[in-house]
Design an enzyme around this catalytic site. Structure first.
Site, short mmCIF file in Angstrom:
data_model
loop_
_atom_site.label_atom_id
_atom_site.label_comp_id
_atom_site.label_asym_id
_atom_site.label_seq_id
_atom_site.Cartn_x
_atom_site.Cartn_y
_atom_site.Cartn_z
N GLY A 29 82.21 -10.68 2.99
CA GLY A 29 81.45 -11.78 3.54
C GLY A 29 80.55 -12.41 2.51
CB SER A 30 78.95 -15.72 2.29
OG SER A 30 80.19 -16.35 2.03
N GLY A 31 76.67 -13.94 1.59
CA GLY A 31 75.34 -13.39 1.81
C GLY A 31 74.97 -12.28 0.87
CG HIS A 32 76.96 -9.22 0.53
ND1 HIS A 32 75.96 -8.61 1.24
CD2 HIS A 32 78.04 -9.25 1.34
CE1 HIS A 32 76.42 -8.27 2.43
NE2 HIS A 32 77.67 -8.66 2.53
CG ASP A 46 85.31 -6.98 4.24
OD1 ASP A 46 85.42 -8.21 4.37
OD2 ASP A 46 84.22 -6.40 4.14
CG HIS A 55 76.98 -6.27 6.23
ND1 HIS A 55 77.68 -5.19 5.74
CD2 HIS A 55 77.58 -7.38 5.72
CE1 HIS A 55 78.67 -5.62 4.98
NE2 HIS A 55 78.62 -6.94 4.95
#
Length: 331
Positions: free
Chosen positions: A54-57, A110, A219
């Site tokens: 995911g994005s955000g990392h 994932d 997360h």
């Protein structure tokens, strides 16, 4: 919520566009699949390396694309796995005669997306290898995983296989190398605050002003326990003890040490933690051969940090020292 956001639904796309516009000679952008890839990929003389998650990392993983690192990344929305078609189309776009290597952080979504994307690509004759990263020692299972989570240790896997791919290693050798790096890499994190996904507009969970989440996931998943804030030394000692005793790392080992910021921690605090951990390792007879301090795998704006150790050998020293260029460069 105070963030630089337009429409929260456009946050990831606008971020990805900015990454590529800042690196026009090195990167290409395929917006319909959130794919950022090297401008010269695929190359016939090397295995292509792809990671999603995911994005955000950020800077993981879209800002780790470049020579000596990833050939492409196809993130999903913030904290969401990429759709299957992103993985499939990205694999096709990166298809090299030498094959494509998927690096997957161990999260259920994932794993499912990359497994199905791999099967679809293989049905078209593309050779695909897989390495799963599960370096987090905090918990065995979590709200998003069966088994351990993949966190900042993914950097060491990417760096090793990226360098080995540049020197011409084949797909089978890269899979073996990636699994070996993962097997000697351990991490654990702690949160001082929550994080705020743009689409949610409020903190993902609540922490009191005097509370921390020991063993937090990237997360915002629960860790080992919630407790009162302690000194930096006490927090670092507990994380280090969990990491060192897990493998275990022993006197005489040479390691790479990473102190990773989770998005909202000043670099000065990360170096404070690094200095303490470095000294504690020396007391155990463990030598730090490579040092990494900064943001490598974040959780948006979360204040917190993680510690990662990777046991070195002669080959890994060489691979970690190999040249690399990515969008996350500081200087």
């Amino acid at each position: 919520m105070k963030k630089f956001v337009n429409d929260p639904q456009d946050f990831v796309a606008e971020m990805l566009k900015g990454v590529v516009l800042a690196n026009p000679d090195m990167l290409r952008y395929v917006p319909e699949h959130n794919l950022i890839m090297r401008a010269d990929a695929p190359r016939d003389d090397k295995v292509s390396i792809l990671q999603g998650s995911g994005s955000g990392h950020e800077p993981a993983h879209v800002m780790a694309v470049g020579p000596g690192m990833l050939d492409g990344a196809c993130p999903g929305d913030v904290f969401s796995a990429p759709p299957v078609d992103y993985v499939y189309e990205a694999t096709k776009a990166l298809a090299s005669p030498k094959g494509v290597l998927h690096i997957i952080n161990n999260y259920t979504g994932d794993n499912m997306a990359f497994e199905m994307g791999r099967e679809m690509a293989e049905a078209e004759g593309i050779r695909v290898g897989t390495v799963v990263v599960d370096d987090d020692v905090a918990v065995q299972d979590s709200t998003h995983t069966v088994g351990r989570r993949g966190v900042a240790g993914n950097f060491f896997v990417i760096k090793a296989v990226g360098a080995a791919s540049e020197r011409g290693d084949d797909l089978d050798a890269l899979v073996e190398l990636g699994k070996r790096v993962n097997s000697v890499t351990r991490s654990m994190g702690v949160a001082l605050t929550s994080c705020t996904p743009p689409a949610k507009g409020e903190p993902l969970f609540e922490l009191g002003d005097d509370e921390i989440e020991m063993g937090v996931g990237i997360h915002g998943e629960p860790g080992r326990r919630r407790e009162k804030l302690r000194s930096a030394a006490e927090i670092a000692d507990e994380m280090l003890e969990a990491i060192v005793t897990d493998l275990p790392y022993t006197s005489g080992d040479d390691v790479a040490l990473m102190v990773n910021g989770l998005g909202g921690t000043p670099i000065s605090e990360l170096y404070l933690l690094y200095g303490h951990v470095h000294e504690r390792l020396a007391e155990r007879g463990i030598t730090v051969g490579c040092s990494y301090v900064g943001e490598y795998c974040t959780s948006l704006d979360m204040a917190g940090a993680s510690i990662t150790l990777c046991r070195l050998d002669d080959e890994l020293r060489e691979l970690f020292a190999a040249p690399a260029q990515v969008a996350a460069r500081v200087f």
